[in-house]
Design a protein around this motif. Structure first.
Motif, short mmCIF file in Angstrom:
data_model
loop_
_atom_site.label_atom_id
_atom_site.label_comp_id
_atom_site.label_asym_id
_atom_site.label_seq_id
_atom_site.Cartn_x
_atom_site.Cartn_y
_atom_site.Cartn_z
N ASP A 164 0.66 -1.40 -0.22
CA ASP A 164 0.26 -0.61 0.09
C ASP A 164 0.96 1.43 0.61
OD1 ASP A 164 -2.13 -1.80 0.04
OD2 ASP A 164 -2.70 -1.32 2.22
N VAL A 190 1.21 1.02 -4.83
CA VAL A 190 0.21 1.24 -5.86
C VAL A 190 0.62 2.46 -6.27
CG1 VAL A 190 -1.56 0.60 -4.05
CG2 VAL A 190 -0.41 2.99 -3.81
N HIS A 214 0.81 -3.71 -6.84
CA HIS A 214 -0.02 -3.88 -5.89
C HIS A 214 -1.54 -2.84 -6.51
CE1 HIS A 214 -2.04 -5.28 -2.42
NE2 HIS A 214 -1.81 -4.46 -1.74
N HIS A 218 -6.15 0.54 -5.83
CA HIS A 218 -6.53 -0.33 -4.51
C HIS A 218 -7.93 -0.85 -4.53
CE1 HIS A 218 -6.02 -2.84 -0.57
NE2 HIS A 218 -4.77 -2.70 -0.82
N THR A 236 0.56 0.85 -13.34
CA THR A 236 1.87 1.39 -11.56
C THR A 236 2.77 0.68 -12.67
OG1 THR A 236 -0.06 0.99 -10.57
CG2 THR A 236 1.94 0.19 -9.58
#
Length: 347
Positions: A164, A190, A214, A218, A236
């Motif tokens: 995160d 993220v 990730h 999210h 990402t």
């Protein structure tokens, strides 16, 4: 007491906030917030909940980075589910004004998010059903080398992983502790935070750690189309590659959320699903001693340990980390990156 409704949408560059009152009138000018300014955003929202009005914050299921720090601050946060809302744009969440209006006109349809249950409050049965139906597909992917859950059990190493981030406060603290022990880790980042905090991403890479994907915002993956999922991953990876020169092929799904449809969407994507076998449960903030015990009572040689350093108050994780590392070293288990773990033999 009157209620104000704050819809918060994510965009490619940050967050958009729109606030209305009980009558649907604008209660504050629309505002845009950089992802590194979440603490300031929370303070601003707290000021809106004055003695004359309460405040309800509404997110959609693709915005999984704000509920943690906001519920930790004592704010009332709600989730509006996809079947209540119009289709999302090609990139981004449902617009902020539409989220605020959903809260104002149909508050009973919203799910109140609690700190101990997290973003998926109320959708746990659905989440577990998806996981159960995904189990045989995931097993086949593991056999084919497309899913990694743990390394070889005869290795004397363990992979610490942090989800995160990067975070403007806690990532640097985690990196300082890892450096003190000359330990290596994998950071599943993220994209929203990668683009906002490039210096931290560069520092992670420069200090010998591994970067993983990730997603961008999210989201709860079963709510995405195939194209939306691919775009979350690809943007990402592009952001990480621009900063470090090294692409990442490891992907960890937010919440570990999988479904047969999600796995089908990943079938033609060049990513390796990377899960874990040791869960610290640090996101529930049970205290540093409990976090340490959760890891050290279940970790095994070759384990992949799930921890968090972003999207919430991670003070307890930082406090637990030295004891976790020292406990591993006492057992002659060296913290390494996921890619440094020898692969487990086929079952």
């Amino acid at each position: 007491m009157n209620t104000r409704y704050a819809g918060i949408a994510w965009t490619g560059s940050g967050y958009r906030v729109e606030v209305v009152d009980d009558a649907g009138r604008r209660a504050a000018e629309p505002s845009d917030w950089h992802p590194a300014r979440v603490a300031e955003l929370i303070s601003w929202l707290e000021d809106l909940a004055d003695g004359q009005s309460s405040l309800s914050i509404i997110l959609d299921s693709t915005n999984g980075l704000l509920d943690g720090p906001m519920t930790a601050a004592g704010l009332d946060v709600y989730r509006a589910d996809p079947w209540l809302l119009p289709p999302r744009p090609p990139w981004g969440s449902v617009p902020a004004d539409r989220l605020a209006e959903q809260g104002r006109t149909a508050p009973a349809t919203l799910a109140r998010i609690t700190p101990d249950r997290g973003t998926l409050t109320g959708r746990e049965p659905e989440y577990h059903d998806y996981l159960e139906r995904s189990r045989p597909i995931r097993a086949a992917m593991t056999q084919a080398g497309r899913c990694f859950e743990h390394g070889h059990r005869e290795t004397r190493s363990v992979a610490l992983t942090f989800d995160d981030g990067p975070d403007p406060v806690f990532t640097a603290q985690v990196l300082d502790i890892l450096a003190r022990y000359d330990a290596r880790a994998t950071f599943f980042c993220v994209g929203h935070h990668v683009a906002a905090m490039p210096d931290l991403v560069r520092r992670i890479a420069a200090e010998g750690h591994e970067l993983g994907n990730h997603s961008w915002s999210h989201p709860f993956l079963p709510d995405l189309t195939r194209d939306q999922l691919h775009e979350q991953l690809d943007r990402t990876t592009e952001a990480i590659t621009r900063l470090t020169g090294e692409p990442t092929t490891r992907f960890r799904p937010p919440y570990g959320s999988l479904s047969p449809e999600v796995l089908a969407s990943l079938a033609d994507h060049p990513s390796t699903l990377t899960m874990w076998d040791t869960d610290s449960l640090d996101w529930t903030r049970p205290g540093p001693d409990r976090i340490t015990a959760n890891v050290l009572t279940t970790v095994r040689p070759g384990s992949v340990v799930l921890l968090h350093e972003g999207a919430g108050d991670r003070t307890q994780t930082v406090q637990a980390l030295p004891a976790i590392i020292e406990g591993l070293l006492t057992r002659d288990l060296t913290p390494v990156t996921v890619s440094a773990l020898p692969a487990a033999p086929p079952a």
